[in-house]
Motif scaffolding. Sequence first.
Motif, short mmCIF file in Angstrom:
data_model
loop_
_atom_site.label_atom_id
_atom_site.label_comp_id
_atom_site.label_asym_id
_atom_site.label_seq_id
_atom_site.Cartn_x
_atom_site.Cartn_y
_atom_site.Cartn_z
N GLN A 3 -17.78 3.48 1.52
CA GLN A 3 -17.69 2.64 2.71
C GLN A 3 -18.12 1.22 2.37
O GLN A 3 -18.92 1.00 1.45
N SER A 14 -13.98 2.53 5.43
CA SER A 14 -13.60 3.00 4.10
C SER A 14 -12.99 1.85 3.31
O SER A 14 -12.36 0.95 3.87
N HIS A 40 -7.90 11.28 5.90
CA HIS A 40 -9.20 11.65 6.46
C HIS A 40 -9.96 12.59 5.52
O HIS A 40 -11.17 12.44 5.32
N GLU A 41 -9.26 13.56 4.94
CA GLU A 41 -9.91 14.49 4.02
C GLU A 41 -10.46 13.78 2.78
O GLU A 41 -11.45 14.21 2.20
N THR A 45 -11.39 6.14 6.68
CA THR A 45 -11.69 5.97 8.11
C THR A 45 -10.91 4.84 8.77
O THR A 45 -10.70 4.85 9.98
N VAL A 70 -6.73 14.26 13.91
CA VAL A 70 -8.08 13.82 13.54
C VAL A 70 -8.74 13.23 14.78
O VAL A 70 -8.15 12.37 15.44
N ARG A 72 -10.63 10.96 17.35
CA ARG A 72 -10.72 9.51 17.39
C ARG A 72 -12.07 8.99 16.89
O ARG A 72 -12.14 7.95 16.22
N GLU A 73 -13.16 9.69 17.20
CA GLU A 73 -14.48 9.19 16.85
C GLU A 73 -14.74 9.16 15.35
O GLU A 73 -15.71 8.54 14.89
N ARG A 74 -13.89 9.78 14.57
CA ARG A 74 -14.07 9.78 13.12
C ARG A 74 -13.32 8.63 12.44
O ARG A 74 -13.36 8.51 11.22
N LEU A 75 -12.62 7.82 13.22
CA LEU A 75 -11.78 6.79 12.65
C LEU A 75 -12.13 5.42 13.20
O LEU A 75 -12.67 5.29 14.30
N THR A 76 -11.80 4.40 12.42
CA THR A 76 -11.91 3.01 12.85
C THR A 76 -10.50 2.47 13.02
O THR A 76 -9.73 2.43 12.06
#
Length: 311
Positions: A3, A14, A40-41, A45, A70, A72-76
């Motif tokens: 990150q 990321s 994602h894996e 992000t 995936v 939403r909260e795991r991505l930007t």
Amino acid sequence: MRQRQLGNTGLHVSRLALGTMNWGYSTHTDQAAAQLATFHEAGGTLLETSPTYQQGRSEAILGELLETTVPRERLTIATQTEPRGTSRTNLLDCLHGSLRRLRVEHIDLWQLRGWNPNIPLQETLETLQHAVSSGKVRYIGLSEQHSWQLATTATLRRTLPTHLPLASTQTEYSLLRRTPENRLLPAAEHHQLSALAQAPLGRGILTGKYLDETPPDSRRADPNLTAYIDHHDTTRAARITHAVTTAADGLGTSPAAVALAWIRDRPTVGAPVLGARTHEQLKTCLGCEEITLPPAIQAALDDVSDPHNGH
């Protein structure tokens, strides 16, 4: 995937971004879902989209996948404003449209695209500040602006009554196109902004697939995209691409991985934007996370791609 902090802000993303310009055109929804899951894996992000990509279809596909593939909260999520649509009315209409298509309550990075000399910059910045204050936007970025425009925006924002969290600038940057190093990237560094590198594979040329022929399923074979690719198809580009493929052979990896590792580790770069058309192309691109270029190869690529070097 590691990150990185974007600019002088609290936003961490990321160090590779997944671009969605092809979604809704040459990349259909099921293929986009496979790309998103694989990205994602791998620890990715940062998702990059725009209301201009396929007239909003890219955003709509991403919005659908945020509910099925995936969370939403795991991505930007980074999207852009309409080009030159910098008035208060245009900006707010654009924001509401993106929120609706993405099916989200807020956008993590909203990028002001282009420059409109007919709209007061103060009005534009006050509208961006309103979007942040309302909670519909978390951070602000810039896109496709010249160095003097970036500097003007970054300076004038300090006149706002509250802080405008300016994090990044997006521009085309690769071994084939190093012109941002002349003025834009120094300006970004001075104002503590990170760069998101568009077309980091030189619009596909740095993969080496165009050295001998044009693959029938490639973008260059698409009449709508031929000019987009041929813009970088020069003798200099061939020389650089040969150097990249030689480095890849020596490292036991792909030319795409070498070119992406080079741009990923350039000063000021927050993340290159991977504009893969297929799932297989994306997996090849993600191979750059398995390598760090040795200093000798780094120096050789710097030298052969130096636009001021008369090879």
